[in-house]
Design a protein around this motif. Structure first.
Motif, PDB file in Angstrom:
ATOM      1  N   UNK A  60      20.242  55.363 119.923  1.00  0.00           N
ATOM      2  CA  UNK A  60      21.365  54.650 120.522  1.00  0.00           C
ATOM      3  C   UNK A  60      22.248  54.042 119.438  1.00  0.00           C
ATOM      4  N   UNK A  61      21.654  53.789 118.256  1.00  0.00           N
ATOM      5  CA  UNK A  61      22.398  53.156 117.167  1.00  0.00           C
ATOM      6  C   UNK A  61      22.621  54.079 115.975  1.00  0.00           C
ATOM      7  N   UNK A  62      21.768  55.077 115.799  1.00  0.00           N
ATOM      8  CA  UNK A  62      21.910  56.025 114.689  1.00  0.00           C
ATOM      9  C   UNK A  62      21.238  57.323 115.060  1.00  0.00           C
ATOM     10  N   UNK A  63      21.581  58.381 114.360  1.00  0.00           N
ATOM     11  CA  UNK A  63      21.042  59.708 114.667  1.00  0.00           C
ATOM     12  C   UNK A  63      19.856  59.994 113.749  1.00  0.00           C
ATOM     13  N   UNK A  64      18.675  60.088 114.337  1.00  0.00           N
ATOM     14  CA  UNK A  64      17.457  60.351 113.569  1.00  0.00           C
ATOM     15  C   UNK A  64      16.770  61.603 114.087  1.00  0.00           C
ATOM     16  N   UNK A  65      16.010  62.240 113.211  1.00  0.00           N
ATOM     17  CA  UNK A  65      15.228  63.410 113.605  1.00  0.00           C
ATOM     18  C   UNK A  65      13.878  62.960 114.161  1.00  0.00           C
ATOM     19  N   UNK A  66      13.348  63.741 115.085  1.00  0.00           N
ATOM     20  CA  UNK A  66      12.040  63.472 115.682  1.00  0.00           C
ATOM     21  C   UNK A  66      10.978  63.304 114.595  1.00  0.00           C
ATOM     22  N   UNK A  67      10.966  64.239 113.626  1.00  0.00           N
ATOM     23  CA  UNK A  67       9.942  64.212 112.573  1.00  0.00           C
ATOM     24  C   UNK A  67      10.058  62.974 111.691  1.00  0.00           C
ATOM     25  N   UNK A  68      11.269  62.475 111.511  1.00  0.00           N
ATOM     26  CA  UNK A  68      11.457  61.251 110.723  1.00  0.00           C
ATOM     27  C   UNK A  68      10.792  60.074 111.413  1.00  0.00           C
ATOM     28  N   UNK A  69      11.039  59.933 112.708  1.00  0.00           N
ATOM     29  CA  UNK A  69      10.460  58.824 113.471  1.00  0.00           C
ATOM     30  C   UNK A  69       8.937  58.961 113.511  1.00  0.00           C
ATOM     31  N   UNK A  70       8.450  60.174 113.699  1.00  0.00           N
ATOM     32  CA  UNK A  70       7.002  60.405 113.733  1.00  0.00           C
ATOM     33  C   UNK A  70       6.363  60.047 112.395  1.00  0.00           C
ATOM     34  N   UNK A  71       6.979  60.440 111.306  1.00  0.00           N
ATOM     35  CA  UNK A  71       6.453  60.146 109.969  1.00  0.00           C
ATOM     36  C   UNK A  71       6.397  58.645 109.717  1.00  0.00           C
TER      37      UNK A  71
END
Length: 123
Positions: A33-44
């Motif tokens: 909602x505030x920035x564009x992140x990749x799924x794998x980044x959040x998981x890591x």
């Protein structure tokens, strides 16, 4: 307890605000909602927080749910206590802290300390 990086803090804030465990996809939805992140980044980063002892990971269907080990208040309190423990002479640190907080916070702290020690707070 170590300081948190900006994404670690954002993940912790989402989980603290949710008050329950979330899957990476749910975390990603809130964070994006505030920035564009990749799924794998959040998981890591969530896995890094598990290794740091700040999150617990539990199986949920074909994924994992991540939940905070402690509340935001408990986390902040542990940071304050760790900072205090780093001093060899705590009294000047406590005195400086007491002089630095807003008056309303000082009164709230005084009330809480009075409750803990069983003494009446000074008026």
């Amino acid at each position: 307890m170590a300081n948190l990086g900006s994404l670690e803090r954002a993940i912790m804030d989402v989980l603290w605000d949710a008050g329950k465990g979330l899957r990476v996809r749910e975390l990603l939805g809130k964070l994006n909602e505030e920035r564009e992140l990749a799924y794998t980044t959040v998981q890591t980063v969530a896995e890094r927080l598990v290794r740091k002892g700040l999150l617990v990971r539990t199986p949920y269907r074909n994924a994992f749910r991540y939940a905070a080990v402690m509340t935001r208040d408990e986390h902040v309190s542990s940071l304050m206590l760790a900072a205090l423990e780093a001093s060899t002479d705590r009294l000047p640190v406590l005195a400086k802290f007491a002089q630095s907080v807003e008056e309303e916070d000082a009164l709230a702290l005084l009330d809480e300390l009075a409750r803990r020690t069983g003494r009446r707070a000074a008026d």
